[in-house]
Scaffold this motif. Structure first.
Motif, mmCIF file in Angstrom:
data_model
loop_
_atom_site.group_PDB
_atom_site.id
_atom_site.type_symbol
_atom_site.label_atom_id
_atom_site.label_comp_id
_atom_site.label_asym_id
_atom_site.label_seq_id
_atom_site.Cartn_x
_atom_site.Cartn_y
_atom_site.Cartn_z
ATOM 1 N N ARG A 172 0.831 -1.212 0.000
ATOM 2 C CA ARG A 172 0.000 0.000 0.000
ATOM 3 C C ARG A 172 0.864 1.260 0.000
ATOM 4 N N ILE A 173 1.997 1.208 0.682
ATOM 5 C CA ILE A 173 2.932 2.346 0.657
ATOM 6 C C ILE A 173 3.503 2.512 -0.739
ATOM 7 N N ALA A 174 3.847 1.399 -1.380
ATOM 8 C CA ALA A 174 4.376 1.463 -2.752
ATOM 9 C C ALA A 174 3.351 2.078 -3.694
ATOM 10 N N PHE A 175 2.088 1.737 -3.524
ATOM 11 C CA PHE A 175 1.032 2.314 -4.360
ATOM 12 C C PHE A 175 0.942 3.827 -4.167
ATOM 13 N N ALA A 176 1.072 4.271 -2.921
ATOM 14 C CA ALA A 176 0.987 5.702 -2.635
ATOM 15 C C ALA A 176 2.151 6.465 -3.272
ATOM 16 N N LYS A 177 3.302 5.807 -3.386
ATOM 17 C CA LYS A 177 4.488 6.460 -3.957
ATOM 18 C C LYS A 177 4.524 6.405 -5.481
ATOM 19 N N ASP A 178 3.868 5.419 -6.073
ATOM 20 C CA ASP A 178 3.954 5.222 -7.517
ATOM 21 C C ASP A 178 2.580 4.875 -8.075
ATOM 22 N N ALA A 179 1.912 5.870 -8.642
ATOM 23 C CA ALA A 179 0.553 5.677 -9.155
ATOM 24 C C ALA A 179 0.498 4.643 -10.272
ATOM 25 N N ALA A 180 1.592 4.489 -11.015
ATOM 26 C CA ALA A 180 1.597 3.517 -12.114
ATOM 27 C C ALA A 180 1.452 2.092 -11.581
ATOM 28 N N ILE A 181 2.087 1.796 -10.450
ATOM 29 C CA ILE A 181 1.979 0.460 -9.856
ATOM 30 C C ILE A 181 0.543 0.225 -9.378
ATOM 31 N N SER A 182 -0.024 1.227 -8.746
ATOM 32 C CA SER A 182 -1.400 1.125 -8.268
ATOM 33 C C SER A 182 -2.362 0.906 -9.429
ATOM 34 N N ARG A 183 -2.174 1.638 -10.526
ATOM 35 C CA ARG A 183 -3.034 1.493 -11.708
ATOM 36 C C ARG A 183 -2.906 0.093 -12.297
ATOM 37 N N ALA A 184 -1.680 -0.427 -12.343
ATOM 38 C CA ALA A 184 -1.467 -1.772 -12.890
ATOM 39 C C ALA A 184 -2.193 -2.813 -12.048
ATOM 40 N N PHE A 185 -2.151 -2.656 -10.742
ATOM 41 C CA PHE A 185 -2.849 -3.578 -9.846
ATOM 42 C C PHE A 185 -4.355 -3.500 -10.083
ATOM 43 N N ALA A 186 -4.881 -2.285 -10.081
ATOM 44 C CA ALA A 186 -6.325 -2.099 -10.263
ATOM 45 C C ALA A 186 -6.775 -2.661 -11.607
ATOM 46 N N GLU A 187 -5.997 -2.441 -12.640
ATOM 47 C CA GLU A 187 -6.376 -2.935 -13.967
ATOM 48 C C GLU A 187 -6.343 -4.453 -14.018
ATOM 49 N N ALA A 188 -5.404 -5.070 -13.320
ATOM 50 C CA ALA A 188 -5.362 -6.531 -13.281
ATOM 51 C C ALA A 188 -6.641 -7.083 -12.659
ATOM 52 N N VAL A 189 -7.099 -6.469 -11.579
ATOM 53 C CA VAL A 189 -8.334 -6.910 -10.939
ATOM 54 C C VAL A 189 -9.519 -6.639 -11.862
ATOM 55 N N ARG A 190 -9.538 -5.459 -12.467
ATOM 56 C CA ARG A 190 -10.656 -5.075 -13.341
ATOM 57 C C ARG A 190 -10.804 -6.025 -14.529
ATOM 58 N N ARG A 191 -9.691 -6.532 -15.039
ATOM 59 C CA ARG A 191 -9.760 -7.468 -16.179
ATOM 60 C C ARG A 191 -10.567 -8.711 -15.823
ATOM 61 N N THR A 192 -10.446 -9.172 -14.600
ATOM 62 C CA THR A 192 -11.195 -10.364 -14.203
ATOM 63 C C THR A 192 -12.688 -10.068 -14.088
ATOM 64 N N LEU A 193 -13.041 -8.817 -13.858
ATOM 65 C CA LEU A 193 -14.436 -8.450 -13.695
ATOM 66 C C LEU A 193 -15.146 -8.243 -15.024
ATOM 67 N N ARG A 194 -14.359 -8.142 -16.110
ATOM 68 C CA ARG A 194 -14.928 -7.994 -17.435
ATOM 69 C C ARG A 194 -15.211 -9.328 -18.096
#
Length: 195
Positions: A172-194
Motif C-alpha cells: 500500500r505504501i508502494a502504491f501511494a508512492k507510484d501511481a503507475a503500480i497502483s493502476r497496474a494492480f487495479a487494472e489486473a483486478v478489473r480485467r477479471t471483472l470484465r
C-alpha cells in the motif's frame, strides 16, 4: 487487536459524521460493488485502491476514518460485523462484492492474500495479479484473513459469495508512492471483472 466498536450503531453514537468519519458511495448499474470498509486512517490506501478498481464502471463504497487515532482506538469494525446501512444496502443490490483491506506486513510484506467464498473469481484475480507481476495467494479455510464467513461484508451480495483482498502495508505504501503500480494492480483486478 479488539475493535473499539462492535457495530455501526455503537460507532455512530459516539463519533461525528464528516468530522471523525465519512462515507463515500457511488452506486452504478454494474452488478459488482467494490468496498473499502476500513478506509482513511484505519487501513491507509484501501479507499484509493477501491476507487481505482471501481473506476467509472462498478459501484463504490468507502468508510473512512478522518482522524489519526492512538493504537487500539480506531474506527475499525471487523468485516463480519460491518453493518453500516448504506454498505449493507449496496451489497444486497449487487451480485458480487469485492472487499479491499489492508493487513500488517508480518513475515510476508509482498503477497496479496485473496479470500472470500467466490472461489472461481478469487482464483482468477490471483492469476491476473500474478501475470501482472504481483504476488498473490489464494487463502481458504483455516486462514485468519480468508473472508469465508457468510457474515463477512464481501459475501453479502446476491450470490452470497464475494472476494476479499488483503494488501500488506508495504504494498500500500508502494502504491501511494507510484501511481503507475497502483493502476497496474487495479487494472489486473478489473480485467477479471470484465470476463
Amino acid at each position: 487487536m479488539a475493535d473499539q466498536y462492535h457495530s455501526f450503531t455503537a460507532l455512530a453514537a459516539r463519533e461525528i459524521k464528516d468530522m471523525h468519519y465519512r462515507i463515500r458511495l457511488t452506486a452504478r448499474r454494474s452488478p459488482i460493488a467494490i468496498l473499502a470498509p476500513h478506509g482513511g486512517f484505519i487501513e491507509p490506501g484501501t479507499s484509493e485502491l477501491a476507487t481505482a478498481i471501481a473506476g467509472r464502471t462498478h459501484s463504490l463504497y468507502c468508510f473512512e476514518s478522518l482522524t489519526l487515532r492512538a493504537k487500539g482506538d480506531g474506527l475499525h469494525i471487523t468485516s463480519t460485523r460491518f453493518d453500516e446501512p448504506q454498505a449493507l444496502l449496496l451489497a444486497a443490490r449487487s451480485e458480487i462484492v469485492i472487499g479491499v483491506h489492508g493487513r500488517k506486513n508480518g513475515a510476508d510484506p509482498e503477497t496479496v492474500w485473496v479470500g472470500g467464498l467466490h472461489e472461481e473469481l478469487r482464483d482468477a484475480i490471483c492469476a491476473a495479479l500474478t501475470i501482472s507481476g504481483f504476488q498473490a495467494k489464494a487463502v481458504g479455510e483455516g486462514h485468519p484473513l480468508a473472508g469465508r464467513d457468510p457474515a463477512n461484508i464481501c459475501n453479502k451480495g446476491r450470490l452470497g459469495a464475494g472476494v476479499q483482498l488483503e494488501l500488506p502495508r508495504a504494498l500500500r505504501i508502494a502504491f501511494a508512492k507510484d501511481a503507475a503500480i497502483s493502476r497496474a494492480f487495479a487494472e489486473a483486478v478489473r480485467r477479471t471483472l470484465r470476463s
